[in-house]
Design a protein around this motif. Structure first.
Motif, short mmCIF file in Angstrom:
data_model
loop_
_atom_site.label_atom_id
_atom_site.label_comp_id
_atom_site.label_asym_id
_atom_site.label_seq_id
_atom_site.Cartn_x
_atom_site.Cartn_y
_atom_site.Cartn_z
N PHE A 435 0.92 -1.14 -0.19
CA PHE A 435 -0.13 0.03 -0.14
C PHE A 435 1.00 1.62 0.08
O PHE A 435 0.55 2.02 0.19
CB PHE A 435 -1.23 -0.14 1.06
CG PHE A 435 -1.96 -1.09 1.26
CD1 PHE A 435 -3.08 -0.83 0.06
CD2 PHE A 435 -2.26 -2.20 1.64
CE1 PHE A 435 -3.53 -2.48 -0.03
CE2 PHE A 435 -3.07 -2.82 2.31
CZ PHE A 435 -3.72 -3.11 0.89
N GLU A 436 2.25 1.14 -0.25
CA GLU A 436 3.18 2.50 0.19
C GLU A 436 2.96 2.62 -1.36
O GLU A 436 2.98 1.65 -2.30
CB GLU A 436 4.45 1.66 0.27
CG GLU A 436 4.63 1.48 1.57
CD GLU A 436 6.05 1.09 1.82
OE1 GLU A 436 6.67 1.08 1.37
OE2 GLU A 436 5.62 0.55 2.97
N ARG A 437 2.99 4.22 -1.44
CA ARG A 437 2.87 4.68 -2.79
C ARG A 437 4.41 4.69 -3.36
O ARG A 437 5.50 4.56 -3.06
CB ARG A 437 3.54 6.47 -2.47
CG ARG A 437 1.99 6.74 -1.68
CD ARG A 437 2.04 8.29 -1.41
NE ARG A 437 1.47 9.21 -1.21
CZ ARG A 437 0.07 10.20 -0.52
NH1 ARG A 437 1.15 10.49 -0.97
NH2 ARG A 437 -0.07 9.84 0.26
N PHE A 438 4.33 4.41 -4.86
CA PHE A 438 5.59 4.24 -6.18
C PHE A 438 6.09 2.73 -5.81
O PHE A 438 7.40 2.30 -6.44
CB PHE A 438 6.78 4.69 -5.78
CG PHE A 438 5.87 6.38 -6.33
CD1 PHE A 438 5.63 6.40 -7.49
CD2 PHE A 438 5.77 7.37 -5.28
CE1 PHE A 438 5.25 7.35 -8.37
CE2 PHE A 438 5.35 8.47 -6.08
CZ PHE A 438 4.64 9.52 -7.43
N TRP A 439 5.01 1.78 -4.44
CA TRP A 439 6.25 0.61 -4.12
C TRP A 439 5.53 -0.61 -6.02
O TRP A 439 4.80 -0.29 -6.01
CB TRP A 439 5.53 0.13 -3.11
CG TRP A 439 6.35 -1.00 -2.62
CD1 TRP A 439 7.92 -1.58 -2.33
CD2 TRP A 439 6.23 -2.96 -2.43
NE1 TRP A 439 8.01 -2.23 -2.05
CE2 TRP A 439 7.51 -3.54 -2.23
CE3 TRP A 439 4.88 -3.02 -3.51
CZ2 TRP A 439 6.72 -4.65 -2.58
CZ3 TRP A 439 4.76 -4.80 -3.57
CH2 TRP A 439 5.74 -5.12 -2.91
N ARG A 440 6.20 -1.39 -6.39
CA ARG A 440 6.48 -2.69 -7.05
C ARG A 440 6.66 -3.19 -6.35
O ARG A 440 7.80 -3.39 -6.58
CB ARG A 440 6.09 -1.77 -8.43
CG ARG A 440 5.61 -0.53 -8.70
CD ARG A 440 5.24 -0.50 -10.48
NE ARG A 440 4.38 -0.86 -10.80
CZ ARG A 440 4.20 -2.05 -12.48
NH1 ARG A 440 5.51 -1.38 -12.38
NH2 ARG A 440 3.08 -2.49 -12.19
N ALA A 441 6.38 -4.87 -6.46
CA ALA A 441 7.19 -5.79 -6.47
C ALA A 441 8.22 -6.02 -7.30
O ALA A 441 7.98 -5.57 -8.87
CB ALA A 441 6.41 -7.13 -6.27
N GLY A 455 2.83 2.27 -9.83
CA GLY A 455 2.50 1.66 -7.85
C GLY A 455 1.69 2.73 -7.11
O GLY A 455 1.85 2.80 -5.95
N LEU A 456 0.96 3.20 -7.35
CA LEU A 456 0.10 4.02 -6.89
C LEU A 456 -1.65 3.56 -6.62
O LEU A 456 -2.03 4.66 -5.83
CB LEU A 456 -0.24 5.79 -7.63
CG LEU A 456 1.61 6.46 -7.50
CD1 LEU A 456 1.15 7.60 -8.59
CD2 LEU A 456 1.63 6.68 -6.26
#
Ligand code: ADP
Length: 504
Positions: A435-441, A455-456
């Protein structure tokens, strides 16, 4: 905080133990010394009294007897025993008790030895004689070791005058007797009983005091813990009055919070302004490219390039729209208009979109919706956005032959929406970041490729769920699919057409 309190208490206990130990030892040794001196002084006074008593006895007898010493003839011997005091006089001295009394004549011969001194060895008697032979002018006291062990005897040596020519000196000797005084041993015992009580009472007091002293720090920590994200940066710590260390700490932390808040506001403003400014040129760009694509005169290879350009423009516009949404939410400007509405329609709509995009990928989509209306207070546009983010993710991260189930359940307290897929799943370590901004696995990190994204999406979904007073949760296992669950509380739905400002 507990650990500082414990450390303070332990240090305090150690300091206290050392202090009690040193104080107790000083008291014990001081008392021992004083008691020793007292005993000696008492003994000396007793010896002086006894010597004077013996002396006055001799002087009194001298008035009645011309000579106080008799000679007992002994064949060929000059031993001391051949002279002794008259029996009448020596009888008078037998009542001296345990203390030793020695009387000597002018040449240092012992003419009387009290019966208590009978057990003394010959060497001890000769030591006594050595002292008696040097008759002092005035009486004096001293020490002499009369028995091989035990503490030395104190003696009192007095010259004898006025008792005839034969007697020159007398000596009284004794050891201090252990009288019942409040001595060092009793003191030690009393300390051993009292010291632990004082010690434990003081530790409890120390623990309590440390807790009291650290209490302002505790509340500061609690207040700081409440500043969890950019939205609670306006909070300030309650600075204790005065100018002590804690007050200065609180003031500095407040100043720091103010600076951080300022930077945050500036950053948010910049993001909002930049995304806003980018929106219009992107729209113009998209319109231009679309027009060129629809023009039949555009050559095929240029059309292919324009197609790719349009894809990128769309992706960029998504990013800009999402950024703007979050920036406005952060500023509290993204207001939500909550009205009671039926969630089923929106879920069905999202389900159709999922079916459409799923079809192209070979992903089956199932929708499970209750028969009766599921009413919650909601902002339909935002809910639509949330649903779209979840279902597009579900299809995007599910390979062909997979399935997606969209389920809406009507529970007494809340409406529960679940979007479950059988896709690639999320690694356990990544779950807390989704759920963090700009985070992508990691595998999905590239912003283009098979699964483009910014990632948004989930950050926005979380904000929308929370702005509705709800929650969003995820359960997932890598390779086994994921399940996102959103709850919308129903309490607000019963109120007549409320207008609620979503705190971004
Ligand atoms: P994105 O635009 O990358 O999809 P999101 O915020 O929607 O951004 O999601 C963040 C990351 O969470 C994704 O990049 C992906 O790694 C992971 N993720 C989200 N939904 C799923 C899902 N249904 N299955 C597997 N991974 C997912």
């Amino acid at each position: 905080m507990q650990s500082i309190r414990r450390r303070l208490t332990i240090s305090y206990a150690l300091a206290l133990a050392v202090t009690i130990g040193v104080f107790g030892a000083a008291l014990y040794f001081g008392r021992r010394e004083a008691v020793g001196r007292e005993r000696e002084a008492r003994l000396e006074a007793r010896l002086e009294f006894e010597a004077n008593f013996a002396l006055s006895g001799l002087q009194r007898q001298a008035r009645f007897f011309p000579r106080l010493v008799r000679a007992i003839p002994s064949v060929g011997s000059r031993a001391d025993t051949t002279f002794d005091l008259l029996p009448e006089i020596s009888g008078y001295f037998q009542g001296m008790g345990e203390d030793y009394l020695f009387v000597a004549d002018r040449v240092g011969r012992l003419i009387f030895v009290s019966s208590s001194a009978n057990e003394l060895e010959a060497s001890a008697l000769s030591d006594v004689r050595d002292i008696l032979v040097r008759v002092p002018i005035v009486a004096r006291a001293g020490r002499i070791q009369l028995t091989p062990d035990g503490e030395p005897f104190r003696y009192y040596l007095a010259p004898v005058r006025g008792a005839g020519r034969d007697i020159s000196a007398l000596l009284v000797a004794s050891r201090p007797r252990d009288e019942a005084v409040y001595g060092p041993t009793e003191l030690l015992l009393a300390m051993l009983i009292v010291a632990p009580l004082i010690f434990f009472a003081s530790i409890m007091l120390g623990y309590w005091l440390a807790g009291r002293a650290l209490q302002p720090v505790d509340s500061m920590i609690a207040e700081l813990e409440a500043v969890r994200d950019g939205r609670s940066l306006h909070r300030r710590l309650a600075a204790p009055p005065g100018q002590d260390e804690l007050a200065r700490l609180a003031q500095n932390l407040n100043a720091m919070l103010a600076r951080v808040e300022q930077s945050f506001v500036a950053l948010r403003r910049f993001t909002a302004d930049a995304s806003h400014e980018l929106k219009t040129p992107l729209m113009v760009l998209r319109a231009g490219v679309e027009r060129s694509l629809t023009d039949p005169q555009t050559p095929t290879e240029i059309a292919a390039a324009l197609d790719e350009t349009l894809r990128l423009i769309n992706q960029m516009s998504d990013l800009v729209t999402n950024l703007l949404t979050l920036a406005r939410a952060d500023e509290g400007l993204a207001s939500l208009v909550l009205r009671p509405g039926d969630l089923r329609e929106l879920v069905a709509e999202a389900g159709e979109t999922a079916e459409m995009i799923g079809e192209a990928q070979g992903v089956r989509v199932a929708i499970d919706i209750p028969d009766s209306a599921v009413t919650v207070a909601m902002d339909p546009d935002r809910i639509r956005q949330l649903l779209l983010n979840l279902v597009t993710n579900a299809v995007k991260y599910t390979p062909g032959e997979g399935s997606v189930v969209i389920r809406l359940a009507d529970q007494p307290e809340a409406a529960v929406l679940t979007v479950q897929d059988s896709g690639i799943g999320i690694a356990p370590g990544d779950l807390e970041h989704v759920f963090e901004r700009f985070w992508r696995a990691d595998p999905a990190r590239s912003r283009s490729g098979d699964r483009p994204g910014t990632g948004l999406g989930l950050a926005i979904a979380k904000w929308i769920a929370e702005a509705h007073g709800g929650t969003i949760q995820v359960q997932s296992r890598a390779g086994r699919g994921s399940s996102f669950m959103v709850t919308f509380p129903k309490a607000a739905a019963s109120e007549p057409s409320p207008l609620v400002e979503g705190e971004g």
